[in-house]
Motif scaffolding. Sequence first.
Motif, mmCIF file in Angstrom:
data_model
loop_
_atom_site.group_PDB
_atom_site.id
_atom_site.type_symbol
_atom_site.label_atom_id
_atom_site.label_comp_id
_atom_site.label_asym_id
_atom_site.label_seq_id
_atom_site.Cartn_x
_atom_site.Cartn_y
_atom_site.Cartn_z
ATOM 1 N N VAL A 66 47.642 24.890 46.631
ATOM 2 C CA VAL A 66 46.723 24.160 45.766
ATOM 3 C C VAL A 66 46.430 25.011 44.537
ATOM 4 O O VAL A 66 46.656 26.227 44.528
ATOM 5 N N ASP A 67 45.898 24.351 43.525
ATOM 6 C CA ASP A 67 45.537 25.012 42.282
ATOM 7 C C ASP A 67 44.128 24.567 41.927
ATOM 8 O O ASP A 67 43.851 23.364 41.881
ATOM 9 N N GLY A 68 43.230 25.528 41.710
ATOM 10 C CA GLY A 68 41.859 25.194 41.353
ATOM 11 C C GLY A 68 41.765 24.674 39.934
ATOM 12 O O GLY A 68 42.369 25.230 39.025
ATOM 13 N N TYR A 69 41.019 23.590 39.752
ATOM 14 C CA TYR A 69 40.809 23.021 38.420
ATOM 15 C C TYR A 69 39.384 23.332 37.993
ATOM 16 O O TYR A 69 38.427 22.952 38.674
ATOM 17 N N SER A 70 39.242 24.026 36.866
ATOM 18 C CA SER A 70 37.906 24.365 36.371
ATOM 19 C C SER A 70 37.825 24.133 34.864
ATOM 20 O O SER A 70 38.343 24.923 34.091
ATOM 21 N N PRO A 71 37.177 23.040 34.464
ATOM 22 C CA PRO A 71 37.019 22.776 33.030
ATOM 23 C C PRO A 71 36.077 23.789 32.379
ATOM 24 O O PRO A 71 36.166 24.048 31.197
ATOM 25 N N ASN A 72 35.198 24.370 33.168
ATOM 26 C CA ASN A 72 34.288 25.412 32.688
ATOM 27 C C ASN A 72 34.589 26.687 33.472
ATOM 28 O O ASN A 72 35.742 27.032 33.646
ATOM 29 N N GLN A 73 33.597 27.330 33.989
ATOM 30 C CA GLN A 73 33.779 28.547 34.784
ATOM 31 C C GLN A 73 34.003 28.219 36.257
ATOM 32 O O GLN A 73 34.731 28.913 36.938
ATOM 33 N N ARG A 74 33.339 27.191 36.738
ATOM 34 C CA ARG A 74 33.327 26.847 38.158
ATOM 35 C C ARG A 74 34.463 25.887 38.496
ATOM 36 O O ARG A 74 34.701 24.926 37.780
ATOM 37 N N VAL A 75 35.143 26.145 39.619
ATOM 38 C CA VAL A 75 36.200 25.248 40.078
ATOM 39 C C VAL A 75 35.547 23.951 40.554
ATOM 40 O O VAL A 75 34.630 23.968 41.376
#
Length: 186
Positions: A168-177
Motif C-alpha cells: 500500500v501507499d499512504g496518501y497525504s494531501p497535507n502532513q497526515r496520511v
Amino acid sequence: MEEVWGPAFNYDYNGLKAEYPFRDLKGGQRFADFVYVRNGVRLMIEIDGYTTHARDISPGDFNDHLTRQNDMVLSGWLLLRFSAWQVEKRPQICQRQLKQAIGHWWSLTYGKLSSAEMDLWEMRKQLIIQLAIRKGGKVKPVDLADEFNISNRTAIDWLQKLEKEGLVDGYSPNQRVVYYRLITNK
C-alpha cells in the motif's frame, strides 16, 4: 434470532449486530436485520415475514427489495435469508446454514493458503487487501479498526507495515496520511 444464534454459537454474540446500517450502491441509507463481522467473515442475515415481504408487497417495493439484496451481495457480503417461520419453528435448520455459511466464507478466504502461509500476519494481510478491494482500492485506519475490532493505533501500525512491504501507499494531501491505496503492480 436469539433462539438460533445463541445455541449454535455457545451464546457468544461477539461480531453479531442487529439493525446494521449500510449504504446501497446509489448512496441511500438501508438496514440489514443482522450482520456478523468477525475474523474476516462478512455475513448479512435477513429475516422476512411472509406478509411484509411477499403477500402485501407492491411491484415497486418488490423490485426495490431485490435491488437492495443485490447491493448487499455486490458490496461483498455473504447473504442468508430466513423466514420468520423458519426462525421460530425450525431453528436447527437456520443454525446449520449459519455454520455452513461461516465455514464457506472461511474456506474461500483461507482454503487456498499453504501451511507456510497460515501465520497470523499473512492472514491479516490478505484480509486487509480484500477490505481495500471492497473499498475501491483505498482503506482508512478507521476501516481496519471497525473490521477487525482493533484500535486506530493498531490499524495504523498494520497499514504502515503493509506500506513497508510495498503493498500500500499512504496518501497525504497535507502532513497526515488520510488513507492508504493498494499498489496494483505487485
